[in-house]
Design a protein around this motif. Structure first.
Motif, PDB file in Angstrom:
ATOM      1  N   ALA A  94       7.505 -20.689  14.222  1.00 14.31           N
ATOM      2  CA  ALA A  94       7.677 -19.605  15.415  1.00 14.31           C
ATOM      3  C   ALA A  94       8.038 -20.141  16.667  1.00 14.31           C
ATOM      4  O   ALA A  94       7.592 -21.035  17.203  1.00 14.31           O
ATOM      5  CB  ALA A  94       6.336 -18.745  15.662  1.00 14.31           C
ATOM      6  N   LEU A  95       9.449 -19.977  16.900  1.00 12.60           N
ATOM      7  CA  LEU A  95      10.017 -20.595  18.303  1.00 12.60           C
ATOM      8  C   LEU A  95      10.446 -19.537  19.092  1.00 12.60           C
ATOM      9  O   LEU A  95      10.809 -18.412  18.795  1.00 12.60           O
ATOM     10  CB  LEU A  95      11.116 -21.421  17.472  1.00 12.60           C
ATOM     11  CG  LEU A  95      11.023 -22.533  16.541  1.00 12.60           C
ATOM     12  CD1 LEU A  95      12.400 -23.102  16.101  1.00 12.60           C
ATOM     13  CD2 LEU A  95       9.953 -23.483  17.070  1.00 12.60           C
ATOM     14  N   TYR A  96      10.613 -19.996  20.286  1.00 19.41           N
ATOM     15  CA  TYR A  96      11.357 -19.271  21.386  1.00 19.41           C
ATOM     16  C   TYR A  96      12.800 -19.364  21.293  1.00 19.41           C
ATOM     17  O   TYR A  96      13.376 -20.433  21.228  1.00 19.41           O
ATOM     18  CB  TYR A  96      10.844 -19.726  22.847  1.00 19.41           C
ATOM     19  CG  TYR A  96       9.366 -19.346  23.194  1.00 19.41           C
ATOM     20  CD1 TYR A  96       8.852 -18.324  23.197  1.00 19.41           C
ATOM     21  CD2 TYR A  96       8.447 -20.496  23.236  1.00 19.41           C
ATOM     22  CE1 TYR A  96       7.400 -17.974  23.637  1.00 19.41           C
ATOM     23  CE2 TYR A  96       7.136 -20.390  23.465  1.00 19.41           C
ATOM     24  CZ  TYR A  96       6.769 -19.125  23.538  1.00 19.41           C
ATOM     25  OH  TYR A  96       5.377 -18.814  23.635  1.00 19.41           O
ATOM     26  N   SER A  97      13.408 -18.185  21.141  1.00 16.69           N
ATOM     27  CA  SER A  97      15.044 -18.276  21.016  1.00 16.69           C
ATOM     28  C   SER A  97      15.591 -18.668  22.297  1.00 16.69           C
ATOM     29  O   SER A  97      15.134 -18.754  23.288  1.00 16.69           O
ATOM     30  CB  SER A  97      15.496 -16.918  20.466  1.00 16.69           C
ATOM     31  OG  SER A  97      15.330 -16.029  21.695  1.00 16.69           O
ATOM     32  N   PRO A  98      16.888 -19.364  21.897  1.00 11.21           N
ATOM     33  CA  PRO A  98      17.779 -19.629  23.115  1.00 11.21           C
ATOM     34  C   PRO A  98      17.936 -18.473  24.097  1.00 11.21           C
ATOM     35  O   PRO A  98      18.037 -18.999  25.551  1.00 11.21           O
ATOM     36  CB  PRO A  98      19.132 -20.048  22.488  1.00 11.21           C
ATOM     37  CG  PRO A  98      18.717 -20.511  21.019  1.00 11.21           C
ATOM     38  CD  PRO A  98      17.562 -19.694  20.566  1.00 11.21           C
ATOM     39  N   VAL A  99      18.039 -17.277  23.589  1.00 13.79           N
ATOM     40  CA  VAL A  99      18.068 -16.216  24.743  1.00 13.79           C
ATOM     41  C   VAL A  99      16.752 -16.275  25.643  1.00 13.79           C
ATOM     42  O   VAL A  99      16.929 -16.014  26.737  1.00 13.79           O
ATOM     43  CB  VAL A  99      18.337 -14.846  23.891  1.00 13.79           C
ATOM     44  CG1 VAL A  99      18.332 -13.861  25.071  1.00 13.79           C
ATOM     45  CG2 VAL A  99      19.585 -15.029  23.267  1.00 13.79           C
ATOM     46  N   THR A 100      15.612 -16.136  25.010  1.00 17.42           N
ATOM     47  CA  THR A 100      14.451 -16.225  25.514  1.00 17.42           C
ATOM     48  C   THR A 100      14.120 -17.280  26.829  1.00 17.42           C
ATOM     49  O   THR A 100      13.877 -17.101  27.878  1.00 17.42           O
ATOM     50  CB  THR A 100      13.282 -16.362  24.609  1.00 17.42           C
ATOM     51  OG1 THR A 100      13.474 -15.216  23.872  1.00 17.42           O
ATOM     52  CG2 THR A 100      11.867 -16.065  25.436  1.00 17.42           C
ATOM     53  N   ARG A 123       6.340 -27.922  18.613  1.00 15.78           N
ATOM     54  CA  ARG A 123       5.870 -27.369  17.176  1.00 15.78           C
ATOM     55  C   ARG A 123       6.888 -27.896  16.049  1.00 15.78           C
ATOM     56  O   ARG A 123       6.354 -27.917  15.062  1.00 15.78           O
ATOM     57  CB  ARG A 123       6.355 -25.627  17.420  1.00 15.78           C
ATOM     58  CG  ARG A 123       5.964 -24.942  16.434  1.00 15.78           C
ATOM     59  CD  ARG A 123       5.995 -23.523  16.369  1.00 15.78           C
ATOM     60  NE  ARG A 123       4.874 -23.009  17.305  1.00 15.78           N
ATOM     61  CZ  ARG A 123       3.554 -22.530  16.975  1.00 15.78           C
ATOM     62  NH1 ARG A 123       3.465 -22.578  15.895  1.00 15.78           N
ATOM     63  NH2 ARG A 123       2.885 -22.457  17.895  1.00 15.78           N
ATOM     64  N   LEU A 124       8.242 -28.337  16.317  1.00 14.68           N
ATOM     65  CA  LEU A 124       8.868 -28.963  15.288  1.00 14.68           C
ATOM     66  C   LEU A 124       8.545 -30.465  15.073  1.00 14.68           C
ATOM     67  O   LEU A 124       9.187 -31.277  14.142  1.00 14.68           O
ATOM     68  CB  LEU A 124      10.430 -28.783  15.778  1.00 14.68           C
ATOM     69  CG  LEU A 124      10.923 -27.506  15.658  1.00 14.68           C
ATOM     70  CD1 LEU A 124      12.369 -27.344  16.012  1.00 14.68           C
ATOM     71  CD2 LEU A 124      10.927 -26.710  14.267  1.00 14.68           C
ATOM     72  N   TRP A 178      19.020 -28.001  22.655  1.00  7.30           N
ATOM     73  CA  TRP A 178      18.905 -27.110  21.436  1.00  7.30           C
ATOM     74  C   TRP A 178      19.791 -27.458  20.121  1.00  7.30           C
ATOM     75  O   TRP A 178      19.331 -27.702  19.147  1.00  7.30           O
ATOM     76  CB  TRP A 178      19.450 -25.586  21.785  1.00  7.30           C
ATOM     77  CG  TRP A 178      18.843 -24.608  20.528  1.00  7.30           C
ATOM     78  CD1 TRP A 178      19.737 -24.270  19.289  1.00  7.30           C
ATOM     79  CD2 TRP A 178      17.810 -24.017  20.509  1.00  7.30           C
ATOM     80  NE1 TRP A 178      19.006 -23.622  18.805  1.00  7.30           N
ATOM     81  CE2 TRP A 178      17.886 -23.152  19.028  1.00  7.30           C
ATOM     82  CE3 TRP A 178      16.681 -23.729  21.146  1.00  7.30           C
ATOM     83  CZ2 TRP A 178      16.796 -22.528  18.687  1.00  7.30           C
ATOM     84  CZ3 TRP A 178      15.554 -22.985  20.636  1.00  7.30           C
ATOM     85  CH2 TRP A 178      15.537 -22.226  19.439  1.00  7.30           C
ATOM     86  N   PRO A 179      21.210 -27.603  20.208  1.00  6.55           N
ATOM     87  CA  PRO A 179      22.093 -28.107  18.991  1.00  6.55           C
ATOM     88  C   PRO A 179      21.432 -29.299  18.646  1.00  6.55           C
ATOM     89  O   PRO A 179      21.604 -29.664  17.555  1.00  6.55           O
ATOM     90  CB  PRO A 179      23.488 -28.045  19.804  1.00  6.55           C
ATOM     91  CG  PRO A 179      23.349 -27.141  20.739  1.00  6.55           C
ATOM     92  CD  PRO A 179      22.006 -27.437  21.480  1.00  6.55           C
ATOM     93  N   ARG A 180      21.158 -30.257  19.394  1.00 12.16           N
ATOM     94  CA  ARG A 180      21.047 -31.773  18.891  1.00 12.16           C
ATOM     95  C   ARG A 180      19.426 -32.010  18.543  1.00 12.16           C
ATOM     96  O   ARG A 180      19.374 -32.605  17.446  1.00 12.16           O
ATOM     97  CB  ARG A 180      21.109 -32.552  20.115  1.00 12.16           C
ATOM     98  CG  ARG A 180      21.037 -34.139  20.175  1.00 12.16           C
ATOM     99  CD  ARG A 180      21.238 -35.048  21.339  1.00 12.16           C
ATOM    100  NE  ARG A 180      21.267 -36.285  20.867  1.00 12.16           N
ATOM    101  CZ  ARG A 180      22.252 -37.135  20.518  1.00 12.16           C
ATOM    102  NH1 ARG A 180      23.345 -36.450  20.300  1.00 12.16           N
ATOM    103  NH2 ARG A 180      22.124 -38.425  20.419  1.00 12.16           N
ATOM    104  N   GLN A 184      19.890 -25.321  13.623  1.00 12.40           N
ATOM    105  CA  GLN A 184      19.555 -23.882  13.228  1.00 12.40           C
ATOM    106  C   GLN A 184      18.756 -23.754  12.089  1.00 12.40           C
ATOM    107  O   GLN A 184      19.056 -23.497  11.158  1.00 12.40           O
ATOM    108  CB  GLN A 184      21.131 -23.535  12.869  1.00 12.40           C
ATOM    109  CG  GLN A 184      22.173 -23.740  13.801  1.00 12.40           C
ATOM    110  CD  GLN A 184      23.563 -23.278  13.233  1.00 12.40           C
ATOM    111  OE1 GLN A 184      23.732 -23.377  12.207  1.00 12.40           O
ATOM    112  NE2 GLN A 184      24.437 -22.887  14.288  1.00 12.40           N
ATOM    113  N   PRO A 185      17.607 -24.060  12.323  1.00 14.22           N
ATOM    114  CA  PRO A 185      16.524 -23.796  11.394  1.00 14.22           C
ATOM    115  C   PRO A 185      16.213 -22.241  11.171  1.00 14.22           C
ATOM    116  O   PRO A 185      16.364 -21.326  12.248  1.00 14.22           O
ATOM    117  CB  PRO A 185      15.282 -24.438  11.839  1.00 14.22           C
ATOM    118  CG  PRO A 185      15.374 -24.414  13.320  1.00 14.22           C
ATOM    119  CD  PRO A 185      16.749 -24.329  13.561  1.00 14.22           C
TER     120      PRO A 185
END
Length: 232
Positions: A94-100, A123-124, A178-180, A184-185
């Motif tokens: 469960a992750l916070y999205s980039p938009v959030t 978390r990751l 984020w990309p690094r 994109q899990p």
């Protein structure tokens, strides 16, 4: 696959005989269905005993080919699965999205978005990336304080300082960290309501603490601070 037995139910006796006498023109399974239907009607074909072994062997050989063709046709008509159609299962993180992260960084500060991104990294299990994020936030905050201390005496307090100050950090979150380090899990969207309530509570407490501290200062300092705040 075609249901030859149902098809032969609708044929006349003459038509069924045509399947038997012209068996080389038809599918083996169709001729066998015609023979079965004639036998069911009490009119078995005299040549059935001679024809049936070869017809059954041919039908058995053709059956896998028909099944493979039917499966290929279903694959062509089945809509292709896209990443958006894949629902993450309960084991996905469960992750916070980039938009959030962006939405929290704009009205509050880039620190709020950084905290959400840091929780994702934790978390990751990206401990090294989390350390790099903390170093970035602290460095950026110190650089921002120095920049504001230089700009405030010259240009005063502007409402544009906040959004402009947050923008480079937001871009770093979504275009670098984020990309690094997240990529994109497949993940479940983590609820943004608890951190939103926490941010509101912290903002409310900070406002009251600032008012309290200002009242403890001498009158001259209070007046100077009020002059620095732009009038609406």
């Amino acid at each position: 696959m075609e249901d030859y037995a149902a098809k032969m139910l609708l044929k006349t006796d003459v038509a069924l005989r045509e399947y038997v006498t012209g068996h080389v023109q038809y599918r083996e399974a169709a001729v066998l269905a015609a023979l079965d239907e004639l036998r069911r009607r009490g009119q078995p074909a005299p040549e059935e005993a001679a024809l049936r072994p070869a017809l059954e062997a041919g039908a058995a050989a053709q059956r896998p080919l028909d099944e493979a063709a039917a499966e290929a046709a279903q694959d062509r008509t089945r809509p292709a699965e896209t990443p958006d159609a894949i629902e993450p299962d309960e084991t996905a993180p469960a992750l916070y999205s980039p938009v959030t992260i962006v939405l929290f960084s704009i009205p509050f500060t880039f620190i709020a978005g950084g905290v959400l991104l840091g929780l994702n990294l934790w978390r990751l299990g990206r401990k090294q990336a989390l350390l790099g994020l903390v170093v970035f936030i602290v460095t950026y905050l110190l650089a921002g304080v120095l920049a504001l201390s230089w700009a405030l005496p010259r240009y005063g307090l502007s409402p544009w300082y906040g959004p402009l100050f947050n923008l480079p950090a937001i871009l770093a979150y979504v275009l670098w960290f984020w990309p690094r380090y997240v990529g994109q899990p497949v993940y479940r969207n983590r609820s943004w309501l608890p951190p939103l309530l926490l941010c509101f509570a912290l903002a409310y407490g900070a406002q009251h603490f600032q008012s309290y501290m200002l009242k403890q200062q001498p009158k001259e300092m209070q007046q100077e601070f009020e002059r620095m705040i732009p009038k609406e």
